[in-house]
Design an enzyme around this catalytic site. Structure first.
Site, PDB file in Angstrom:
ATOM      1  N   CYS A   1       0.859  -1.145  -0.030  1.00 13.35           N
ATOM      2  CA  CYS A   1       0.206  -0.028  -0.114  1.00 13.35           C
ATOM      3  C   CYS A   1       0.879   1.345   0.045  1.00 13.35           C
ATOM      4  CB  CYS A   1      -0.977   0.158   1.361  1.00 13.35           C
ATOM      5  SG  CYS A   1      -1.839   1.463   1.496  1.00 13.35           S
TER       6      CYS A   1
ATOM      7  N   GLU B   1      -3.961   1.394  -5.694  1.00 11.96           N
ATOM      8  CA  GLU B   1      -3.074   0.433  -6.246  1.00 11.96           C
ATOM      9  C   GLU B   1      -2.956   0.473  -7.602  1.00 11.96           C
ATOM     10  OE1 GLU B   1      -0.371  -1.384  -6.013  1.00 11.96           O
ATOM     11  OE2 GLU B   1      -1.198  -2.185  -3.931  1.00 11.96           O
TER      12      GLU B   1
END
Length: 256
Positions: free
Chosen positions: A2, A111
């Site tokens: 992340c 993402e």
């Protein structure tokens, strides 16, 4: 992993979800990046004897954990994520996993998926039901050589759930509200006692929305970076190859 996330919930919504009423006002943040301050919730001292209220506190920490034993930060990598499968054993995270587990309020995360070579498609990944969620976090207070202290933190990750595994193989660990107290309890809950919480979310918890590459630049911090965009085609040429190159902007050259 992340590498970017967002917190667009209001302080009131965060308080209602995490029971931290002493929150100071803060604006919505659409593009939170490493080394920037992030909000963390940790266990704190009881507010008063006999109180049944959750004893939690909020604080801002630098996103990028620094273990206490680091001597020279220039030679140490930026630890924005920690693999949940090995965090309890790694020297960089072992102490924080045992003594300083935290919750990181978030509205979702970003993402990137590779599309045809080195081009990437960005996605805004948010809970289908909306609302604020909690990433599992670790906190460490680093004492600088001059004596100043700095609170730092990292996000724990796990294998991706099947609804987003086609984008990336890893995702942040999400702690559900009914597990907040157990995760934060570092006095009586050892890492092995909360290992069952370090798992992917249930299928269909998240939805992935394709967005433009505006999110790639840290300077872009407005809500437009979360707007749905067309998917990049695998046959589409990279931007640098599209059409004729434009002359440089004179205003930009003044930066140098």
């Amino acid at each position: 992993m992340c590498g970017r996330f967002a917190l667009t919930a209001t302080p009131k919504e965060v308080d209602e979800a995490f029971s931290v009423p002493d929150l100071e006002a803060f604006p919505p943040r659409y593009n939170i990046a490493p080394t920037q301050p992030i909000l963390m919730v940790t266990a704190g001292e009881p507010r008063q004897p006999g109180s049944n209220l959750p004893d939690r506190r909020s604080l801002l920490v630098r996103w990028g954990l620094l273990p206490a034993w680091v001597k020279d930060t220039r030679d140490f990598p930026l630890l924005i994520n920690a693999r949940s499968e090995t965090a309890a054993e790694k020297s960089s995270f072992r102490a924080a996993m045992r003594h300083r587990r935290s919750l990181i309020p978030a509205s979702g995360f970003y993402e990137w998926r590779q599309v045809g070579g080195k081009r990437t498609q960005a996605y805004w990944i948010r809970p289908r039901q909306g609302g604020v969620i909690a990433f599992a976090g670790l906190m460490e207070t680093y004492a600088e050589p001059g004596g100043a202290e700095m609170d730092t933190g990292a996000i724990l990750t796990t294998g991706a759930s099947r609804d987003i595994a086609h984008i990336h193989e890893r995702m942040p660990v999400v702690i559900h509200q009914h597990d907040f107290s157990r995760w934060l309890d570092c006095r009586f809950q050892e890492p092995r006692d909360v290992a069952d919480l370090l798992r992917p979310t249930e299928p269909d918890f998240f939805e992935a929305i394709p967005v433009s590459d505006l999110v790639n630049k840290v300077a872009n911090v407005g809500p437009e970076i979360q707007e749905r965009a067309e998917l990049i085609s695998a046959s589409e040429p990279p931007k640098a190859e599209r059409g004729k190159a434009r002359p440089p902007d004179p205003a930009q050259m003044t930066l140098f």
